[in-house]
Design a protein around this motif. Structure first.
Motif, mmCIF file in Angstrom:
data_model
loop_
_atom_site.group_PDB
_atom_site.id
_atom_site.type_symbol
_atom_site.label_atom_id
_atom_site.label_comp_id
_atom_site.label_asym_id
_atom_site.label_seq_id
_atom_site.Cartn_x
_atom_site.Cartn_y
_atom_site.Cartn_z
ATOM 1 N N ASP A 151 50.056 52.809 34.761
ATOM 2 C CA ASP A 151 49.058 52.511 34.406
ATOM 3 C C ASP A 151 48.040 50.835 33.532
ATOM 4 O O ASP A 151 48.253 50.819 32.055
ATOM 5 C CB ASP A 151 48.482 53.692 33.851
ATOM 6 C CG ASP A 151 46.969 53.807 33.711
ATOM 7 O OD1 ASP A 151 46.431 53.209 33.982
ATOM 8 O OD2 ASP A 151 46.636 54.929 32.769
ATOM 9 N N MET A 152 48.043 50.221 34.627
ATOM 10 C CA MET A 152 47.154 49.246 34.246
ATOM 11 C C MET A 152 45.498 49.341 34.297
ATOM 12 O O MET A 152 45.576 47.933 34.917
ATOM 13 C CB MET A 152 47.924 47.423 34.086
ATOM 14 C CG MET A 152 49.789 47.698 33.338
ATOM 15 S SD MET A 152 50.144 46.201 32.938
ATOM 16 C CE MET A 152 50.515 46.679 34.800
ATOM 17 N N PRO A 153 44.409 49.142 33.239
ATOM 18 C CA PRO A 153 43.608 49.396 33.875
ATOM 19 C C PRO A 153 42.966 48.311 33.987
ATOM 20 O O PRO A 153 43.083 46.705 33.498
ATOM 21 C CB PRO A 153 42.670 49.926 32.895
ATOM 22 C CG PRO A 153 43.498 50.583 32.548
ATOM 23 C CD PRO A 153 45.055 50.046 32.392
ATOM 24 N N GLU A 154 41.953 47.167 35.326
ATOM 25 C CA GLU A 154 41.488 46.496 36.054
ATOM 26 C C GLU A 154 40.558 45.111 34.831
ATOM 27 O O GLU A 154 40.139 43.813 34.668
ATOM 28 C CB GLU A 154 40.889 46.501 36.859
ATOM 29 C CG GLU A 154 41.728 46.550 38.120
ATOM 30 C CD GLU A 154 42.753 45.736 38.425
ATOM 31 O OE1 GLU A 154 42.650 44.943 38.569
ATOM 32 O OE2 GLU A 154 43.820 46.372 38.322
ATOM 33 N N ASP A 155 39.768 46.358 33.582
ATOM 34 C CA ASP A 155 39.544 45.551 32.894
ATOM 35 C C ASP A 155 39.416 45.252 31.508
ATOM 36 O O ASP A 155 39.117 44.925 30.550
ATOM 37 C CB ASP A 155 38.126 47.105 32.751
ATOM 38 C CG ASP A 155 38.969 47.933 32.023
ATOM 39 O OD1 ASP A 155 39.915 48.408 31.817
ATOM 40 O OD2 ASP A 155 37.331 49.207 31.566
ATOM 41 N N ILE A 156 41.145 45.400 31.381
ATOM 42 C CA ILE A 156 41.523 45.258 29.757
ATOM 43 C C ILE A 156 41.402 43.364 30.334
ATOM 44 O O ILE A 156 42.580 43.053 31.725
ATOM 45 C CB ILE A 156 42.718 45.377 29.683
ATOM 46 C CG1 ILE A 156 44.123 45.965 30.105
ATOM 47 C CG2 ILE A 156 41.760 47.670 29.209
ATOM 48 C CD1 ILE A 156 44.479 46.279 30.016
ATOM 49 N N PRO A 157 42.285 42.735 28.886
ATOM 50 C CA PRO A 157 42.597 41.266 29.679
ATOM 51 C C PRO A 157 44.505 41.475 29.744
ATOM 52 O O PRO A 157 44.871 42.182 29.397
ATOM 53 C CB PRO A 157 42.593 41.131 27.934
ATOM 54 C CG PRO A 157 41.493 41.493 27.315
ATOM 55 C CD PRO A 157 41.935 43.102 27.582
ATOM 56 N N SER A 158 44.411 40.095 30.322
ATOM 57 C CA SER A 158 45.359 40.095 31.310
ATOM 58 C C SER A 158 46.476 39.181 30.214
ATOM 59 O O SER A 158 47.763 39.201 30.583
ATOM 60 C CB SER A 158 45.396 39.521 32.825
ATOM 61 O OG SER A 158 44.179 41.084 33.644
ATOM 62 N N ASP A 185 56.447 56.581 32.629
ATOM 63 C CA ASP A 185 55.506 55.756 32.450
ATOM 64 C C ASP A 185 55.103 55.070 31.834
ATOM 65 O O ASP A 185 55.378 54.970 30.788
ATOM 66 C CB ASP A 185 54.106 57.114 32.318
ATOM 67 C CG ASP A 185 54.320 57.442 32.997
ATOM 68 O OD1 ASP A 185 54.641 58.231 34.302
ATOM 69 O OD2 ASP A 185 54.113 59.369 33.265
ATOM 70 N N ILE A 186 54.757 53.769 32.295
ATOM 71 C CA ILE A 186 54.005 52.575 31.543
ATOM 72 C C ILE A 186 52.794 52.629 31.359
ATOM 73 O O ILE A 186 51.981 52.382 32.821
ATOM 74 C CB ILE A 186 54.622 51.361 31.378
ATOM 75 C CG1 ILE A 186 56.509 51.317 32.364
ATOM 76 C CG2 ILE A 186 54.291 49.818 30.495
ATOM 77 C CD1 ILE A 186 56.879 50.450 32.609
ATOM 78 N N THR A 187 51.907 52.672 30.325
ATOM 79 C CA THR A 187 50.832 52.584 30.028
ATOM 80 C C THR A 187 49.953 51.469 28.911
ATOM 81 O O THR A 187 50.676 52.044 28.076
ATOM 82 C CB THR A 187 49.704 53.610 29.647
ATOM 83 O OG1 THR A 187 50.342 54.683 30.666
ATOM 84 C CG2 THR A 187 48.636 53.449 29.424
ATOM 85 N N LEU A 188 49.333 50.778 29.388
ATOM 86 C CA LEU A 188 48.537 50.120 28.868
ATOM 87 C C LEU A 188 46.904 49.845 28.854
ATOM 88 O O LEU A 188 46.378 50.455 28.918
ATOM 89 C CB LEU A 188 48.890 48.493 29.360
ATOM 90 C CG LEU A 188 48.383 46.908 29.133
ATOM 91 C CD1 LEU A 188 48.972 46.816 28.068
ATOM 92 C CD2 LEU A 188 47.965 45.699 29.790
ATOM 93 N N ARG A 189 46.884 49.424 27.539
ATOM 94 C CA ARG A 189 45.883 49.999 26.646
ATOM 95 C C ARG A 189 45.228 48.555 25.481
ATOM 96 O O ARG A 189 45.821 48.488 25.201
ATOM 97 C CB ARG A 189 45.218 50.823 25.873
ATOM 98 C CG ARG A 189 45.463 52.274 27.105
ATOM 99 C CD ARG A 189 44.173 52.364 28.263
ATOM 100 N NE ARG A 189 44.505 53.994 28.844
ATOM 101 C CZ ARG A 189 45.003 53.653 30.070
ATOM 102 N NH1 ARG A 189 45.271 52.697 29.986
ATOM 103 N NH2 ARG A 189 44.852 54.550 30.163
#
Length: 796
Positions: free
Chosen positions: A371-378, A408-412
């Motif tokens: 879960d790595m939303p598109e709107d967070i920095p890459s 599950d791997i979540t990035l925020r």
């Protein structure tokens, strides 16, 4: 407040108080004296004027009696003038006296005297014929009246004298009162000055005692300040004596600590040398075991023999991981691990790690969800290698300790938080008892520490991970429920990089082509459904979610869509049957279908492309790969370069190195055999040397296109040999020959020493065949016909 000020201030105040007291007293005396003098002068003037009145009346009386008794009276005019002069002089004195501040009694007596004297004067004038006679006056009346006037004059004189005495007494009382007031004021000021001075002295004394106590407290918590008996300086001297003793003791302790520090550093250096030596000695035989096992796997083996060979290889790799963990932990413990500060793509690092653990997850039928939303920095700035190591340890543990379910791997990213970057890894594994959570980050600690463990490992992974997170000034936390799973959360404060991904930007620019496109997603996992909902919503796509592939055909019979994405596990035959069922529906054009599948099915699913618009992506699917595939399949055109999804590792075709002549400096016979067997199929020409001096001598007379140089060799080590070869190249004016370190020394200082000596690359043992061939291919130059260009270095 300073000591000088504390001492001088009371003295100064005391002096000012004394001056003011003296000034007040002297002023009071002066004022009283002036007032006494004024009162005395006034009283004397009153008395003098009363006497003059008395004498003037007597003089007038004598003059009148002479005139009355004489038969030869003066001329009336002369008589009137002389008589007026006498009377006028007395009247003037009485009026002057009345203008002075007189007591009531004296004032009344003067008025009475003035009235009587005026009446007598009128009678005298009538008697002498100077004025018309209104009432007859005899000499007896005149004499009687003058006697009364004389008595009144005496009374006035007496009253004036009494008044003068009273004023003098009053002036004396005023002086005494002034002196008393001055004395009282002086006493009050002096008392205040003394009280203030005493208070300041007491403050100074208390400050000195407090300083003494603090000095004593610096020596030892147990020591107390002795009773000073009012001797503050004695207390200070005692405190200084104790501080002196304490400083001597601390100096002795510091010297002991310095000695122990040197011993500890020497022990740490010895341990580091021991670990480096042991690592070298262990890696050398492991290189032989792994290398020969890899060569053996490429030979014609029966299934049973291949099983044995693969077991040898897997066991050797496990031993190598243990050695690497011990070395990593040792470097972190000694503080010798340095972190890089470079821009990197966190998305790529997370996907790479997830891809590495996917084979093990697939073997256990676990689903890895990202879960790595598109709107967070890459992109961030940091040490991507260390972050990869941290994620591999935690995600690897999650897969290792999860028997069924998912990881599950979540990035925020929260810019305003203390740690903006958060990476959470949650699993549905065996869980950790609450009383064991604090222990899992310690070295060699495991939840199952008994000999009946279900899971192997050294217990160093999380200890290394925690040390790395601390080195990055981050935080690592864990929560777990026994039997339900665990969640490890990494908090980091990494700067966001301004580096961009051109490929991702190109795909983002084409997102309007997907706007309002309808997509049917087959995904049985509810947690994965939520992730996909957010992802496709960010791409402005319409989404319908089905829980199984069996629901697709009935749904499509009554609804239209633009594309189908299947994330359920289907074999190649089931996927083929599903595609045929969908394409057989009464739909004008064949629906594009994307399968997200395990790596073992990807190659077979790729064959579906020959039947219709289908594609297969290996899970976990990178967002940009999925986006590119959606854009391609909904437009019917190739957006960018053709996708080459990850497939099972295949053996690369051996390159023809027959024109390549390599000098191999290696003293270990087993390692020579491994290299010979690895490179023999490529046709490379190899010359082996057993020490560094022999390598230099061989380089003088041979033709070599490349050198594989070991570090630890007899006679001359690899670093010295490299320096000699580079010196010969400079001396002869020849192009540098690529020198690749191939060593079991794996410390950072070893690699730096090799590069400082002039080596071009650095490989560690045990070396894998594919990596070695890749380095040979990189450092050799292909010609136009595909052969390798031979670099002439003869004459060395």
């Amino acid at each position: 407040m300073s000591i000088k000020r504390s001492i001088i201030q009371p003295i100064l105040i005391f002096a000012i108080a004394s001056f003011l007291a003296g000034l007040v007293a002297s002023t009071s005396v002066i004022l009283a004296t002036i007032r006494q003098n004024a009162a005395t002068q006034t009283a004397l003037a009153i008395s003098s004027e009363a006497e003059e009145i008395y004498h003037g009346i007597h003089e007038a009386q004598f003059y009148v009696q002479n005139v009355l008794s004489s038969n030869d009276r003066p001329h009336p005019n002369r008589l009137g003038a002389e008589l007026n002069a006498l009377v006028s002089n007395v009247n003037d004195n009485m009026h002057t006296l009345l203008n002075r501040p007189l007591p009531d009694e004296l004032n009344t007596a003067v008025y009475d005297l003035l009235f009587s004297y005026s009446s007598w004067f009128k009678m005298v004038k009538s008697l002498l014929g100077l004025t018309p006679i209104q009432t007859p006056v005899s000499t007896e009346i005149i004499n009687h009246r003058i006697i009364e006037i004389t008595d009144n004059a005496e009374q006035v004189a007496d009253l004036a004298t009494t008044h003068a005495s009273a004023e003098a007494e009053r002036a004396s009382q005023t002086i005494i009162t002034g002196l008393l007031i001055g004395a009282c004021v002086t006493f009050a000021l002096m008392s205040m000055a003394i009280a203030y001075a005493y208070r300041k002295a007491n403050d100074i004394s208390n400050d000195i005692l407090q300083i003494s106590s603090r000095v004593v407290s610096l020596t030892s918590k147990e020591d107390m300040l002795d009773n000073h008996n009012g001797d503050e300086l004695g207390a200070v001297n005692g405190a200084i004596d104790k501080l002196h003793d304490a400083l001597l003791e601390k100096r002795r302790i510091a010297m002991n600590l310095r000695t122990e520090k040197l011993r500890a550093e020497a022990a740490t250096a010895t341990k580091s040398r021991f670990l480096a030596t042991m690592s070298h000695e262990i890696r050398t035989p492991i290189n032989g075991v792994l290398g020969m096992a890899e060569i053996l796997n490429e030979s014609g083996l029966t299934p049973e023999q291949r099983s044995y060979s693969e077991t040898i290889q897997a066991s050797s790799e496990a031993l190598l991981r243990i050695v690497n963990d011990i070395l990593d932990f040792s470097k972190l413990e000694a503080g010798k691990s340095q972190l890089l500060e470079q821009p990197f793509s966190l998305r790529d690092v997370v996907f790479d790690v997830a891809t590495l653990v996917t084979p093990l997850a697939d073997s256990k039928e676990l689903d890895i969800s990202l879960d790595m939303p598109e709107d967070i920095p890459s992109h961030y700035i940091g040490d991507s290698g260390r972050i990869r190591q941290v994620l591999l340890n935690i995600i690897g543990n999650a897969v290792k300790f999860t028997l069924k379910g998912h990881v599950d791997i979540t990035l925020r990213h929260t810019p305003d938080a203390k740690y903006p970057l958060t990476i959470a890894i949650q699993d549905s594994g065996v869980g950790i008892p609450e009383d064991q959570i604090d222990h899992i980050f310690k070295a060699f600690e495991q939840v199952e520490s008994t000999t009946a463990r279900r899971f192997e490992g050294t217990g160093l992974g999380l200890a290394i991970t925690n040390r790395l997170i601390e080195a990055m000034e981050g935080d690592l936390s864990a929560r777990s429920t026994l039997g339900e799973g665990s969640c490890f959360t990494i908090h980091l404060d990494l700067p966001v990089s301004d580096m961009t991904d051109p490929e991702r930007q190109e795909l983002q620019a084409q997102l309007p082509n997907l706007e309002n496109k309808h997509l049917v997603l087959v995904c049985p996992m509810s947690y994965a459904q939520d992730i996909r909902k957010r992802l496709f919503a960010s791409w402005n796509m319409q989404l319908t979610i089905l829980n199984s592939s069996a629901e697709i055909v009935p749904y499509l019979q009554h609804h239209s869509t633009d594309i189908v994405v299947v994330e359920s596990q289907l074999s190649a035959d089931d996927a083929r049957a599903l595609c045929q069922s969908i394409w057989d529906l009464d739909i004008p054009t064949k629906l594009p279908i994307i399968f997200c599948s395990e790596s073992k099915y990807v190659n077979e699913l790729q064959h579906l492309k020959s039947l219709g618009p289908a594609n297969a992506l290996m899970k976990p699917v990178r967002n940009k790969y999925l986006l590119r595939s959606l854009l391609e399949m909904t437009s019917g055109e190739i957006v960018t370069k053709t996708i080459e999804p990850p497939v099972e590792t295949q053996k690369p075709a051996d390159t023809d190195f027959s024109q390549l002549h390599v000098l191999v400096a290696e003293d270990n016979r087993t390692n020579q055999l491994v290299l010979r067997k690895m490179l023999q199929p490529t046709g490379v020409q190899m010359t082996f040397c057993n020490d560094g001096q022999a390598a230099v001598d061989a380089a003088r007379s041979g033709i070599f296109d490349m050198v594989l140089m070991d570090m630890s060799m007899p006679v001359m080590d690899g670093v010295q040999a490299t320096r000699h070869i580079r010196a010969l190249e400079d001396e002869m004016g020849l192009s540098p020959c690529p020198i690749i370190a191939l060593t079991a020394n794996v410390m950072d200082t070893d690699e730096q020493a090799c590069r400082d000596a002039g080596m071009d690359d650095f490989l560690t043992k045990p070396v894998r065949k594919n990596l070695l061939l890749d380095r040979l291919r990189y450092w050799s130059k292909p010609t136009a016909n595909g052969n390798l260009e031979t670099k002439q270095v003869s004459g060395l």
